[in-house]
Scaffold this motif. Structure first.
Motif, PDB file in Angstrom:
ATOM      1  N   PRO A 169      41.227  42.261  60.935  1.00 31.78           N
ATOM      2  CA  PRO A 169      41.415  40.868  60.543  1.00 31.78           C
ATOM      3  C   PRO A 169      40.102  40.095  60.465  1.00 31.78           C
ATOM      4  CG  PRO A 169      43.061  41.499  62.157  1.00 31.78           C
ATOM      5  CD  PRO A 169      42.093  42.642  62.067  1.00 31.78           C
ATOM      6  N   GLY A 170      39.924  39.380  59.386  1.00 28.49           N
ATOM      7  CA  GLY A 170      38.721  38.609  59.177  1.00 28.49           C
ATOM      8  C   GLY A 170      37.604  39.375  58.513  1.00 28.49           C
ATOM      9  N   LEU A 171      37.685  40.706  58.540  1.00 21.96           N
ATOM     10  CA  LEU A 171      36.659  41.534  57.921  1.00 21.96           C
ATOM     11  C   LEU A 171      37.131  42.165  56.621  1.00 21.96           C
ATOM     12  CD1 LEU A 171      34.924  43.370  60.905  1.00 21.96           C
ATOM     13  CD2 LEU A 171      33.984  41.605  59.419  1.00 21.96           C
ATOM     14  N   ILE A 172      38.383  42.598  56.591  1.00 25.99           N
ATOM     15  CA  ILE A 172      38.917  43.227  55.388  1.00 25.99           C
ATOM     16  C   ILE A 172      40.125  42.442  54.908  1.00 25.99           C
ATOM     17  CG2 ILE A 172      39.933  45.305  54.397  1.00 25.99           C
ATOM     18  CD1 ILE A 172      38.314  46.971  56.257  1.00 25.99           C
ATOM     19  N   ARG A 173      40.141  42.099  53.651  1.00 22.85           N
ATOM     20  CA  ARG A 173      41.230  41.329  53.047  1.00 22.85           C
ATOM     21  C   ARG A 173      41.950  42.220  52.039  1.00 22.85           C
ATOM     22  NH1 ARG A 173      41.408  37.678  48.212  1.00 22.85           N
ATOM     23  NH2 ARG A 173      42.976  36.061  48.599  1.00 22.85           N
ATOM     24  N   PHE A 174      43.213  42.509  52.321  1.00 23.01           N
ATOM     25  CA  PHE A 174      44.029  43.301  51.412  1.00 23.01           C
ATOM     26  C   PHE A 174      45.067  42.456  50.682  1.00 23.01           C
ATOM     27  CE2 PHE A 174      43.566  47.593  53.826  1.00 23.01           C
ATOM     28  CZ  PHE A 174      42.362  47.818  53.194  1.00 23.01           C
ATOM     29  N   SER A 175      45.357  41.275  51.197  1.00 23.13           N
ATOM     30  CA  SER A 175      46.421  40.459  50.627  1.00 23.13           C
ATOM     31  C   SER A 175      45.860  39.204  49.978  1.00 23.13           C
ATOM     32  CB  SER A 175      47.418  40.059  51.721  1.00 23.13           C
ATOM     33  OG  SER A 175      48.346  39.118  51.235  1.00 23.13           O
ATOM     34  N   GLU A 176      46.350  38.891  48.788  1.00 17.95           N
ATOM     35  CA  GLU A 176      45.915  37.688  48.088  1.00 17.95           C
ATOM     36  C   GLU A 176      46.412  36.418  48.765  1.00 17.95           C
ATOM     37  OE1 GLU A 176      47.261  38.243  44.111  1.00 17.95           O
ATOM     38  OE2 GLU A 176      45.634  39.611  43.589  1.00 17.95           O
ATOM     39  N   SER A 177      47.374  36.531  49.665  1.00 15.27           N
ATOM     40  CA  SER A 177      47.894  35.356  50.365  1.00 15.27           C
ATOM     41  C   SER A 177      46.978  34.910  51.501  1.00 15.27           C
ATOM     42  CB  SER A 177      49.290  35.653  50.927  1.00 15.27           C
ATOM     43  OG  SER A 177      49.230  36.666  51.917  1.00 15.27           O
ATOM     44  N   GLU A 178      46.009  35.755  51.846  1.00 14.05           N
ATOM     45  CA  GLU A 178      45.085  35.429  52.932  1.00 14.05           C
ATOM     46  C   GLU A 178      43.829  34.773  52.369  1.00 14.05           C
ATOM     47  OE1 GLU A 178      42.381  37.729  56.313  1.00 14.05           O
ATOM     48  OE2 GLU A 178      43.887  38.809  55.156  1.00 14.05           O
ATOM     49  N   THR A 179      43.346  33.735  53.038  1.00  6.66           N
ATOM     50  CA  THR A 179      42.111  33.077  52.624  1.00  6.66           C
ATOM     51  C   THR A 179      40.941  34.050  52.723  1.00  6.66           C
ATOM     52  OG1 THR A 179      42.939  30.957  53.411  1.00  6.66           O
ATOM     53  CG2 THR A 179      40.568  31.131  53.066  1.00  6.66           C
ATOM     54  N   VAL A 180      40.101  34.053  51.702  1.00  2.00           N
ATOM     55  CA  VAL A 180      38.938  34.931  51.709  1.00  2.00           C
ATOM     56  C   VAL A 180      37.747  34.190  52.310  1.00  2.00           C
ATOM     57  CG1 VAL A 180      38.316  34.265  49.342  1.00  2.00           C
ATOM     58  CG2 VAL A 180      37.450  36.407  50.289  1.00  2.00           C
ATOM     59  N   ASN A 181      36.973  34.874  53.134  1.00  2.49           N
ATOM     60  CA  ASN A 181      35.811  34.235  53.748  1.00  2.49           C
ATOM     61  C   ASN A 181      34.510  34.849  53.233  1.00  2.49           C
ATOM     62  OD1 ASN A 181      35.187  36.600  55.313  1.00  2.49           O
ATOM     63  ND2 ASN A 181      36.740  35.992  56.809  1.00  2.49           N
ATOM     64  N   LYS A 182      33.391  34.316  53.703  1.00  2.00           N
ATOM     65  CA  LYS A 182      32.084  34.729  53.190  1.00  2.00           C
ATOM     66  C   LYS A 182      31.807  36.204  53.433  1.00  2.00           C
ATOM     67  CE  LYS A 182      29.754  30.236  53.639  1.00  2.00           C
ATOM     68  NZ  LYS A 182      28.629  29.512  54.283  1.00  2.00           N
ATOM     69  N   ILE A 183      32.156  36.672  54.616  1.00  4.96           N
ATOM     70  CA  ILE A 183      31.866  38.062  54.972  1.00  4.96           C
ATOM     71  C   ILE A 183      32.596  39.018  54.039  1.00  4.96           C
ATOM     72  CG2 ILE A 183      32.141  39.813  56.777  1.00  4.96           C
ATOM     73  CD1 ILE A 183      31.780  37.600  58.831  1.00  4.96           C
ATOM     74  N   GLN A 184      33.830  38.683  53.682  1.00  2.02           N
ATOM     75  CA  GLN A 184      34.642  39.581  52.857  1.00  2.02           C
ATOM     76  C   GLN A 184      34.113  39.723  51.432  1.00  2.02           C
ATOM     77  OE1 GLN A 184      38.235  37.470  53.608  1.00  2.02           O
ATOM     78  NE2 GLN A 184      38.793  38.694  55.396  1.00  2.02           N
ATOM     79  N   ARG A 185      33.123  38.927  51.047  1.00  3.36           N
ATOM     80  CA  ARG A 185      32.480  39.131  49.754  1.00  3.36           C
ATOM     81  C   ARG A 185      31.862  40.520  49.655  1.00  3.36           C
ATOM     82  NH1 ARG A 185      28.225  34.441  49.317  1.00  3.36           N
ATOM     83  NH2 ARG A 185      28.122  34.903  51.559  1.00  3.36           N
ATOM     84  N   TYR A 186      31.566  41.110  50.800  1.00  2.00           N
ATOM     85  CA  TYR A 186      30.887  42.410  50.830  1.00  2.00           C
ATOM     86  C   TYR A 186      31.787  43.529  51.347  1.00  2.00           C
ATOM     87  CZ  TYR A 186      27.150  38.977  50.539  1.00  2.00           C
ATOM     88  OH  TYR A 186      26.375  37.918  50.154  1.00  2.00           O
ATOM     89  N   GLN A 187      33.076  43.289  51.400  1.00  2.00           N
ATOM     90  CA  GLN A 187      33.974  44.287  51.986  1.00  2.00           C
ATOM     91  C   GLN A 187      34.023  45.583  51.188  1.00  2.00           C
ATOM     92  OE1 GLN A 187      37.913  42.586  52.241  1.00  2.00           O
ATOM     93  NE2 GLN A 187      38.362  42.954  50.101  1.00  2.00           N
ATOM     94  N   HIS A 188      33.727  45.511  49.881  1.00  2.00           N
ATOM     95  CA  HIS A 188      33.743  46.730  49.077  1.00  2.00           C
ATOM     96  C   HIS A 188      32.598  47.667  49.448  1.00  2.00           C
ATOM     97  CE1 HIS A 188      31.472  43.579  47.100  1.00  2.00           C
ATOM     98  NE2 HIS A 188      30.839  44.452  46.337  1.00  2.00           N
ATOM     99  N   PHE A 189      31.635  47.169  50.233  1.00  2.33           N
ATOM    100  CA  PHE A 189      30.556  48.021  50.726  1.00  2.33           C
ATOM    101  C   PHE A 189      30.851  48.547  52.126  1.00  2.33           C
ATOM    102  CE2 PHE A 189      27.960  45.140  47.865  1.00  2.33           C
ATOM    103  CZ  PHE A 189      27.788  46.100  46.867  1.00  2.33           C
ATOM    104  N   TYR A 190      31.292  47.668  53.037  1.00  2.00           N
ATOM    105  CA  TYR A 190      31.385  48.081  54.436  1.00  2.00           C
ATOM    106  C   TYR A 190      32.767  48.586  54.859  1.00  2.00           C
ATOM    107  CZ  TYR A 190      33.229  43.303  55.272  1.00  2.00           C
ATOM    108  OH  TYR A 190      33.963  42.140  55.241  1.00  2.00           O
ATOM    109  N   ALA A 191      33.783  48.403  54.002  1.00  2.00           N
ATOM    110  CA  ALA A 191      35.144  48.804  54.406  1.00  2.00           C
ATOM    111  C   ALA A 191      35.229  50.282  54.744  1.00  2.00           C
ATOM    112  CB  ALA A 191      36.139  48.461  53.295  1.00  2.00           C
ATOM    113  N   PHE A 192      34.535  51.104  53.980  1.00  2.00           N
ATOM    114  CA  PHE A 192      34.630  52.548  54.198  1.00  2.00           C
ATOM    115  C   PHE A 192      34.056  52.949  55.562  1.00  2.00           C
ATOM    116  CE2 PHE A 192      34.535  51.722  49.663  1.00  2.00           C
ATOM    117  CZ  PHE A 192      35.663  52.397  49.238  1.00  2.00           C
TER     118      PHE A 192
END
Length: 382
Positions: free
Chosen positions: A144-167
């Motif tokens: 929570p707060g790091l990875i956003r999978f649902s469009e209903s959740e507010t996106v934050n600044k950190i999640q702009r880079y989730q496509h790099f660090y999620a793995f």
């Protein structure tokens, strides 16, 4: 508070009745059991042999540290493959018609670090019913707060880079599972919106089998292996990271790729479509025609068939998949699939980017002003 979700089938769809009848006819016409075939039993023996053999080689093989490190990575991956190919079917009761065999397969799940009881609630009951529905399906509530999978959740600044660090975070999933996740889920009053009341024996089982796992993979190696504590920690983490990465990738490629939807109930708590149609819109396959993927992934590369027919052993998915795909086309329903594993990986990456960086940039003012109300960041896999 979220309401109990109901699937209303407002269009009176007969898709599931039709595909179920056709699949039943396939097994009857071919005089086949829906449970394990000889090929399935071979797979079970193969992966258990690799897991137990690698474990014993690490403890008693006398290899140098670098070889032990490689074996530790293989041990972690083997644990994931045992989970996919044996435990997953056993907990769904699709491995065998005999309860004792399914219970034994479920018990193995404990020996690779996870509680079969908690998994049954989180996966069989919650995830399979409320797939990709935010607030109900906790499989999309990852870090929570790091990875956003649902469009209903507010996106934050950190999640702009989730496509790099999620793995990298996926590799932590097993470590969290072993030391945190099962305890957290067990002692929650609700999993998603599903209220849980545990039998008393499950309190004992949770700690007893966790204790066995800690003895086998922490205490015993330190007792019998000629290594320092820090060498053990490196090997243990390598095993956990390998197992976690395999688990995380296979599960996320089934539901968080291009084309899958994340529907929300209406104000009455209704999802206005049939449950089976919901599964077709929220679930995806990858490498469906790959014998290698089928062998190693335990049918989880064919999640569409698995979600529609969880009581059928995965060894049969390639054949019933033909029926499901044809029926979906007839009913004008999506049949989401990536031809290869790499295609699915790219699709997942693009979806992470869309839900993170691209969603943030669409309306940065709103996202920046709402960062204070996002959920508390947790680096652990939920």
């Amino acid at each position: 508070m979220a309401k109990k979700v109901k699937f209303t089938n407002v269009n009176k769809s007969t898709f599931y009745a039709t595909v179920r009848k056709r699949v039943d006819t396939y097994f009857i016409d071919n005089a086949l059991s829906t449970h394990a075939s000889p090929a399935m039993w071979f797979k079970a023996a193969f992966f258990l042999g690799i897991l137990s053999g690698t474990y014993l080689l690490i403890l008693f093989g006398g290899f140098d540290l670098y070889i032990k490190l490689i074996l530790g990575i293989i041990l972690g991956m083997s644990g994931a493959f045992v989970g996919f190919n044996i435990c997953h079917d056993a907990i769904h009761k699709s491995f065998s018609k005999h309860a004792a065999i399914n219970n034994t397969g479920s018990l193995i799940f404990s020996l690779i670090g996870a509680s079969p009881y908690v998994w049954n609630i989180c996966h069989n009951v919650v995830h399979h019913t409320y797939t990709n529905i935010a607030g109900h399906d906790e499989d999309i509530d990852v870090a929570p707060g790091l990875i956003r999978f649902s469009e209903s959740e507010t996106v934050n600044k950190i999640q702009r880079y989730q496509h790099f660090y999620a793995f990298a975070l996926y590799s932590l999933s097993m470590l969290s599972w072993v030391f945190r996740k099962d305890y957290k889920k067990f002692f929650q009053k609700k999993i998603g919106e599903h209220v849980v009341v545990h039998p008393k024996v499950e309190y004992f089982n949770l700690f007893f089998y966790k204790g066995i796992y800690y003895f086998l993979f922490i205490v015993l190696p330190l007792l019998v292996m000629d290594i320092t504590w820090w060498q053990f920690i490196i090997g243990f983490l390598a095993m956990q990271f390998a197992q976690g990465l395999v688990l995380g990738l296979v599960f996320q490629l089934a539901h968080v790729v291009e084309g899958t939807s994340f529907p929300l109930p209406n104000e009455e708590g209704n999802v206005e479509e049939a449950w089976a149609e919901h599964q077709m819109r929220t679930t995806a396959n990858f490498s469906a025609n790959s014998g290698i993927a089928a062998f190693f992934c335990g049918g989880l590369n064919r999640q569409i068939e698995h979600h529609l027919f969880p009581k059928i052993c995965h060894i049969h998915y390639p054949e019933i998949g033909k029926i499901v795909k044809q029926t979906a086309l007839e009913f004008n329903l999506p049949y989401i699939e990536s031809i290869t594993f790499s295609d699915a990986l790219v699709s997942h990456y693009k979806t992470l980017r869309r839900l993170g960086k691209e969603s943030y940039e669409e309306n940065p003012y709103i996202n920046r002003s709402s960062c204070m109300v996002t959920r508390k960041i947790s680096a652990a896999y939920a």
